[in-house]
Scaffold this motif. Structure first.
Motif, PDB file in Angstrom:
ATOM      1  N   ARG A   1      44.334  40.030  41.241  1.00  0.00           N
ATOM      2  CA  ARG A   1      43.583  41.086  40.569  1.00  0.00           C
ATOM      3  C   ARG A   1      42.180  41.302  41.146  1.00  0.00           C
ATOM      4  O   ARG A   1      41.576  42.334  40.892  1.00  0.00           O
ATOM      5  CB  ARG A   1      43.463  40.773  39.083  1.00  0.00           C
TER       6      ARG A   1
ATOM      7  N   VAL B   1      34.868  42.831  28.861  1.00  0.00           N
ATOM      8  CA  VAL B   1      36.190  43.458  28.816  1.00  0.00           C
ATOM      9  C   VAL B   1      36.686  43.431  27.376  1.00  0.00           C
ATOM     10  O   VAL B   1      36.789  42.353  26.773  1.00  0.00           O
ATOM     11  CB  VAL B   1      37.178  42.730  29.745  1.00  0.00           C
TER      12      VAL B   1
ATOM     13  N   ALA C   1      41.607  44.611  34.876  1.00  0.00           N
ATOM     14  CA  ALA C   1      40.789  43.592  34.219  1.00  0.00           C
ATOM     15  C   ALA C   1      41.503  42.985  33.016  1.00  0.00           C
ATOM     16  O   ALA C   1      42.291  43.656  32.332  1.00  0.00           O
ATOM     17  CB  ALA C   1      39.456  44.204  33.777  1.00  0.00           C
ATOM     18  N   LYS C   2      41.226  41.714  32.776  1.00  0.00           N
ATOM     19  CA  LYS C   2      41.726  41.008  31.605  1.00  0.00           C
ATOM     20  C   LYS C   2      40.539  40.575  30.745  1.00  0.00           C
ATOM     21  O   LYS C   2      39.398  40.518  31.223  1.00  0.00           O
ATOM     22  CB  LYS C   2      42.534  39.774  32.018  1.00  0.00           C
ATOM     23  N   LEU C   3      40.835  40.240  29.502  1.00  0.00           N
ATOM     24  CA  LEU C   3      39.780  39.827  28.583  1.00  0.00           C
ATOM     25  C   LEU C   3      38.990  38.641  29.142  1.00  0.00           C
ATOM     26  O   LEU C   3      37.756  38.578  28.997  1.00  0.00           O
ATOM     27  CB  LEU C   3      40.358  39.448  27.227  1.00  0.00           C
ATOM     28  N   GLU C   4      39.704  37.716  29.800  1.00  0.00           N
ATOM     29  CA  GLU C   4      39.052  36.504  30.293  1.00  0.00           C
ATOM     30  C   GLU C   4      38.156  36.747  31.510  1.00  0.00           C
ATOM     31  O   GLU C   4      37.490  35.827  31.994  1.00  0.00           O
ATOM     32  CB  GLU C   4      40.087  35.421  30.636  1.00  0.00           C
ATOM     33  N   ASP C   5      38.137  37.982  31.996  1.00  0.00           N
ATOM     34  CA  ASP C   5      37.239  38.313  33.102  1.00  0.00           C
ATOM     35  C   ASP C   5      35.821  38.613  32.615  1.00  0.00           C
ATOM     36  O   ASP C   5      34.911  38.816  33.438  1.00  0.00           O
ATOM     37  CB  ASP C   5      37.759  39.524  33.887  1.00  0.00           C
ATOM     38  N   SER C   6      35.621  38.653  31.317  1.00  0.00           N
ATOM     39  CA  SER C   6      34.279  38.858  30.772  1.00  0.00           C
ATOM     40  C   SER C   6      33.379  37.725  31.247  1.00  0.00           C
ATOM     41  O   SER C   6      33.644  36.537  30.979  1.00  0.00           O
ATOM     42  CB  SER C   6      34.320  38.883  29.246  1.00  0.00           C
TER      43      SER C   6
ATOM     44  N   GLU D   1      37.659  48.522  29.097  1.00  0.00           N
ATOM     45  CA  GLU D   1      38.795  48.041  28.323  1.00  0.00           C
ATOM     46  C   GLU D   1      39.737  47.292  29.265  1.00  0.00           C
ATOM     47  O   GLU D   1      39.769  47.541  30.478  1.00  0.00           O
ATOM     48  CB  GLU D   1      39.496  49.208  27.646  1.00  0.00           C
ATOM     49  N   LYS D   2      40.498  46.378  28.671  1.00  0.00           N
ATOM     50  CA  LYS D   2      41.446  45.614  29.491  1.00  0.00           C
ATOM     51  C   LYS D   2      42.405  46.574  30.190  1.00  0.00           C
ATOM     52  O   LYS D   2      42.712  47.655  29.693  1.00  0.00           O
ATOM     53  CB  LYS D   2      42.200  44.594  28.645  1.00  0.00           C
ATOM     54  N   ARG D   3      42.824  46.146  31.349  1.00  0.00           N
ATOM     55  CA  ARG D   3      43.709  46.902  32.254  1.00  0.00           C
ATOM     56  C   ARG D   3      42.990  47.991  33.045  1.00  0.00           C
ATOM     57  O   ARG D   3      43.590  48.586  33.930  1.00  0.00           O
ATOM     58  CB  ARG D   3      44.914  47.498  31.505  1.00  0.00           C
TER      59      ARG D   3
END
Lengths: 113, 115
Positions: free
Chosen positions: B64, B114, B82-87, B14-16
């Protein structure tokens, strides 16, 4: 600066028919050019490379590419597609004649039965 | 000759949250690379090591992302938070350090999602 443009994001061909994946380059000098292939869930693999020797370069799995300076192109071809050729293909030029790689967006090749 | 090994192969967080990826290069390869490949794009170099020193980390989001190669062999890439865009798929590659990009050997990658 050196760069490449892959003209198609997706290409679909029927099994047994020819494959053509297009790549145009921009370079201030005669570049080295490479094609990489990425199969699903597998690592990137060098398909072939051009380094100013022969303009027609043969690679693995029956692929070849021709360097055409007049057209600034390095298109990848194969006479007869096989189902196992379905993958993502990247045309690459190293920007500074060193070991760095800058990838374009790639071309996804789909093989129709 | 064993290839470049990466683990895990898949990770969902999950994010963060934080996440770490591991890479074991081909034996004897002094140079190690981490790439990020977002869906629909080609891989982008994040960081390059020569033995245990950083050669190029100009595209690493250092707020990060962090990476280390303490003993000059295997390497860890961490994202925190982690952020969503790190997927993306995170690829590791290694080489002997000779001139020419064709000397890089790539691992199978770690696919990160993420949520």
């Amino acid at each position: 600066a050196q760069s490449v443009t892959q003209l198609d994001s997706h290409v679909s061909v029927s099994e047994g028919t020819p494959v053509l994946l297009r790549c145009n380059y921009s370079s201030s000098y005669s570049p080295s050019l490479f094609w990489y292939v990425q199969h699903p869930n597998k690592g990137l693999q060098l398909l072939l490379k051009y380094t100013s020797a022969a303009t027609l370069v043969k690679g693995i799995n029956g692929f070849e590419a021709e360097f055409k300076k007049s057209e600034t192109s390095f298109h990848l071809t194969k006479p007869s597609a096989h189902m196992s050729d379905a993958a993502e293909y990247f045309c690459v030029v190293p920007p500074n004649r060193d070991d760095k790689i800058i990838f374009g967006k790639g071309t996804r090749l789909h093989i129709l039965p | 000759e064993a290839g470049v090994a990466q683990s895990p192969r898949y990770k969902i967080i999950e994010k963060r949250q934080s996440v770490a990826f591991w890479c074991n290069p081909i034996s004897g390869h002094a140079t190690l690379y981490w790439y990020q490949q977002i869906l629909g794009q080609g891989p982008k170099l994040l960081i390059q090591f020569q033995n245990n020193g950083v050669v190029d980390d100009s595209q690493l989001p250092k707020d990060r992302f962090s990476a280390e190669r303490l003993k000059g062999v295997d390497s860890t890439l961490k994202i925190q938070p982690a952020k969503l865009e790190d997927s993306a798929v995170y690829l590791c590659a290694s080489s002997l350090g000779l001139p020419g990009p064709e000397t890089q050997y790539f691992g199978p990658g770690t696919r990160l999602l993420v949520l």
